[in-house]
Design a protein around this motif. Structure first.
Motif, PDB file in Angstrom:
ATOM      1  N   HIS A 117       0.949  -1.224  -0.013  1.00  0.00           N
ATOM      2  CA  HIS A 117       0.034  -0.201   0.143  1.00  0.00           C
ATOM      3  C   HIS A 117       0.919   1.240  -0.145  1.00  0.00           C
ATOM      4  CE1 HIS A 117      -3.116  -2.801   0.981  1.00  0.00           C
ATOM      5  NE2 HIS A 117      -2.712  -2.926   2.221  1.00  0.00           N
TER       6      HIS A 117
ATOM      7  N   THR B 210     -12.226  -2.264  -5.323  1.00  0.00           N
ATOM      8  CA  THR B 210     -12.555  -2.889  -4.217  1.00  0.00           C
ATOM      9  C   THR B 210     -11.155  -3.783  -3.833  1.00  0.00           C
ATOM     10  OG1 THR B 210     -13.314  -4.849  -5.234  1.00  0.00           O
ATOM     11  CG2 THR B 210     -15.013  -3.084  -4.995  1.00  0.00           C
ATOM     12  N   GLN B 211     -11.370  -4.154  -2.342  1.00  0.00           N
ATOM     13  CA  GLN B 211     -10.241  -4.932  -1.914  1.00  0.00           C
ATOM     14  C   GLN B 211     -10.014  -6.100  -2.477  1.00  0.00           C
ATOM     15  OE1 GLN B 211      -7.923  -3.810   0.490  1.00  0.00           O
ATOM     16  NE2 GLN B 211      -6.988  -6.008  -0.135  1.00  0.00           N
TER      17      GLN B 211
ATOM     18  N   ARG C 191      -8.407  -5.736  -5.717  1.00  0.00           N
ATOM     19  CA  ARG C 191      -6.964  -5.728  -5.568  1.00  0.00           C
ATOM     20  C   ARG C 191      -6.309  -7.255  -5.186  1.00  0.00           C
ATOM     21  NH1 ARG C 191      -3.494  -5.525  -1.527  1.00  0.00           N
ATOM     22  NH2 ARG C 191      -1.743  -4.515  -2.005  1.00  0.00           N
ATOM     23  N   ASP C 192      -7.122  -8.041  -4.357  1.00  0.00           N
ATOM     24  CA  ASP C 192      -6.582  -9.337  -4.121  1.00  0.00           C
ATOM     25  C   ASP C 192      -6.345 -10.273  -5.241  1.00  0.00           C
ATOM     26  OD1 ASP C 192      -6.362  -8.485  -1.484  1.00  0.00           O
ATOM     27  OD2 ASP C 192      -8.283  -9.458  -0.912  1.00  0.00           O
TER      28      ASP C 192
ATOM     29  N   TYR D  58      -9.689   1.313  -4.209  1.00  0.00           N
ATOM     30  CA  TYR D  58      -9.813   0.357  -3.014  1.00  0.00           C
ATOM     31  C   TYR D  58      -9.858   0.772  -2.036  1.00  0.00           C
ATOM     32  CZ  TYR D  58      -4.873  -0.449  -2.159  1.00  0.00           C
ATOM     33  OH  TYR D  58      -3.580  -0.164  -2.084  1.00  0.00           O
ATOM     34  N   ALA D  59      -8.939   1.758  -1.465  1.00  0.00           N
ATOM     35  CA  ALA D  59      -8.696   2.248  -0.354  1.00  0.00           C
ATOM     36  C   ALA D  59     -10.006   2.887   0.557  1.00  0.00           C
ATOM     37  CB  ALA D  59      -7.520   3.212  -0.096  1.00  0.00           C
TER      38      ALA D  59
ATOM     39  N   PRO E 125     -13.112  -0.516   1.601  1.00  0.00           N
ATOM     40  CA  PRO E 125     -12.445  -1.801   2.263  1.00  0.00           C
ATOM     41  C   PRO E 125     -13.550  -2.828   2.296  1.00  0.00           C
ATOM     42  CG  PRO E 125     -13.096  -0.096   3.981  1.00  0.00           C
ATOM     43  CD  PRO E 125     -13.134   0.551   2.575  1.00  0.00           C
ATOM     44  N   ASP E 126     -13.084  -4.095   2.502  1.00  0.00           N
ATOM     45  CA  ASP E 126     -13.970  -5.326   2.579  1.00  0.00           C
ATOM     46  C   ASP E 126     -15.095  -5.063   3.818  1.00  0.00           C
ATOM     47  OD1 ASP E 126     -15.255  -7.652   2.933  1.00  0.00           O
ATOM     48  OD2 ASP E 126     -13.240  -8.724   2.931  1.00  0.00           O
TER      49      ASP E 126
ATOM     50  N   GLN F  30      -2.106  -2.551   8.499  1.00  0.00           N
ATOM     51  CA  GLN F  30      -2.837  -3.223   8.191  1.00  0.00           C
ATOM     52  C   GLN F  30      -2.718  -4.727   8.463  1.00  0.00           C
ATOM     53  OE1 GLN F  30      -4.990  -0.659   7.220  1.00  0.00           O
ATOM     54  NE2 GLN F  30      -5.864  -1.757   5.397  1.00  0.00           N
TER      55      GLN F  30
END
Length: 389
Positions: free
Chosen positions: A22, A156-157, A160-161, A175-176, A179-180, A267
């Motif tokens: 990040h 979205t997270q 990104r994953d 995405y920040a 968050p999920d 995180q």
């Protein structure tokens, strides 16, 4: 104040590019230019006073002018150590490969927009920029180029994953801010302590009260002492106590750093909090715009608070109405945070955009160059904040 005249300076937007931890590694430029004026717009931006120093050491990712009509020699005024060119898939064709190779020989790094395959390598292109909003590139496409590969529209997270699992190393998107929802937002005690600290800062509480609360939060205490002992303050004697830290920073600076330090928690994956530099940009640009428009010091402070607090609902996983109810904030700040209304709310709506349109700036009586100046100041400060924290 009269409306600004049409500005010859291009309208510029910036968006951060992060790595797997990040951390900011680059800035993606969105430059609006007249048809056929892309090269002039690029040169105007990169020749702007102190621009390169302000954004160092980050790379700058820009869309290359039309290679069919641009001579690579015309781009030599742009710093090859800093500039990365995004080129379309058509740049991998035989007609454009030569020009891409010339740019690569001049030291520029190139990213192709999409899966260029072996033809991208033949054109001297080492990286790929891929829209990962729905899909990720094939493993084979990335094997043909060493990278780093940039995942675009990672909003979205989960996206990104997925991009990270596919082998992408750089990420650009919102995405920040999203968050999920199932991820833990910190326990209730931690949230209550943060709100209490914010309340103390808002009412300009006694230093002793701040010190007592800081001692209850080891992570926040660590970051505060780290900031005070950083190169930014160049102290000859290390600071070991909160009382000393408060005296060194002064109350105004203490408030600002603590407001940002709320975002500094690590995180779960061990990386930095991606909200921290984003909050710093918003706060610094809000302050810069108010100052450029002639606002006094109190108005600048309220603009800064508006920007830095605008992401607290994301940070804490709480409705903004509950957060504001726990704090003693100026009415104009409350209106901005809850409804994007009032003088600071109108500014915040524009600052929240990666690149506002010209009409939105005109409504606020801002020209393109004033916008760029505030953006440059804000990103410079956010880069420094991220390095010190």
């Amino acid at each position: 104040m009269s409306l600004p005249e049409a500005s010859p300076f291009p309208l510029v937007g910036l968006k951060a590019v992060t790595n797997a931890q990040h951390e900011w590694v680059a800035l993606a430029f969105d430059i609006v230019a007249d048809p056929g004026g892309a090269l002039n717009a690029l040169q105007a931006v990169f020749s702007y006073p102190d621009m390169q120093a302000a954004l160092a050491p980050l790379d700058c990712i820009v869309t290359a002018p039309d290679l069919a009509v641009t001579d690579p020699a015309q781009l030599r005024s742009l710093p090859s150590s800093m500039v990365m060119f995004r080129v379309p898939l058509s740049a991998c064709t035989a007609g454009s490969q030569k020009k891409c190779k010339q740019l690569a020989e001049q030291g520029y790094r190139l990213l192709v927009e999409g899966e260029g395959g072996i033809h991208a390598g033949q054109a001297g292109i080492r990286s790929m920029a891929f829209d990962c909003s729905e899909n990720v590139p094939s493993e084979l496409a990335m094997l043909t180029m060493p990278g780093p590969h940039l995942a675009l529209n990672v909003d979205t997270q989960a996206r990104r994953d997925a991009a990270k699992a596919a082998g992408m190393a750089w990420f650009c998107g919102d995405y920040a801010r999203h968050p999920d929802p199932d991820a833990a937002q910190g326990d209730g005690t931690s949230r209550k302590r943060l709100l209490a600290l914010l309340g103390l800062l808002a009412r300009d509480a006694d230093s002793r009260e701040l010190e007592i609360l800081l001692k209850q939060d080891p992570a926040l205490s660590y970051h505060l002492l780290k900031v005070v002992n950083s190169a930014a303050f160049a102290l000859s004697t290390p600071i070991h106590s909160f009382g000393q830290a408060i005296n060194v920073l002064g109350r105004r600076q203490l408030q600002r750093w603590l407001q940002l330090l709320l975002y500094a928690r690590q995180q779960d994956d061990g990386g930095a909090n991606p909200l921290l530099p984003l909050a710093a940009v918003r706060a610094a640009q809000m302050e810069a715009l108010v100052k450029l428009r002639g606002g006094d010091r109190d108005q600048q402070d309220m603009a800064f608070v508006t920007g830095v607090f605008s992401l607290l609902d994301v940070l804490l996983g709480m409705p903004m109405t509950e957060i504001v109810a726990a704090l003693s904030l100026d009415l104009d700040v409350v209106m901005a945070l809850l409804d994007r209304a009032g003088p600071y709310g109108e500014l915040l709506k524009v600052v929240e955009q990666d690149r506002p349109d010209s009409s939105a700036l005109r409504d606020l009586e801002l020209d393109h160059e004033t916008w760029w100046r505030s953006l440059l100041q804000a990103y410079h400060w956010a880069i420094q904040v991220s390095r010190n924290l």
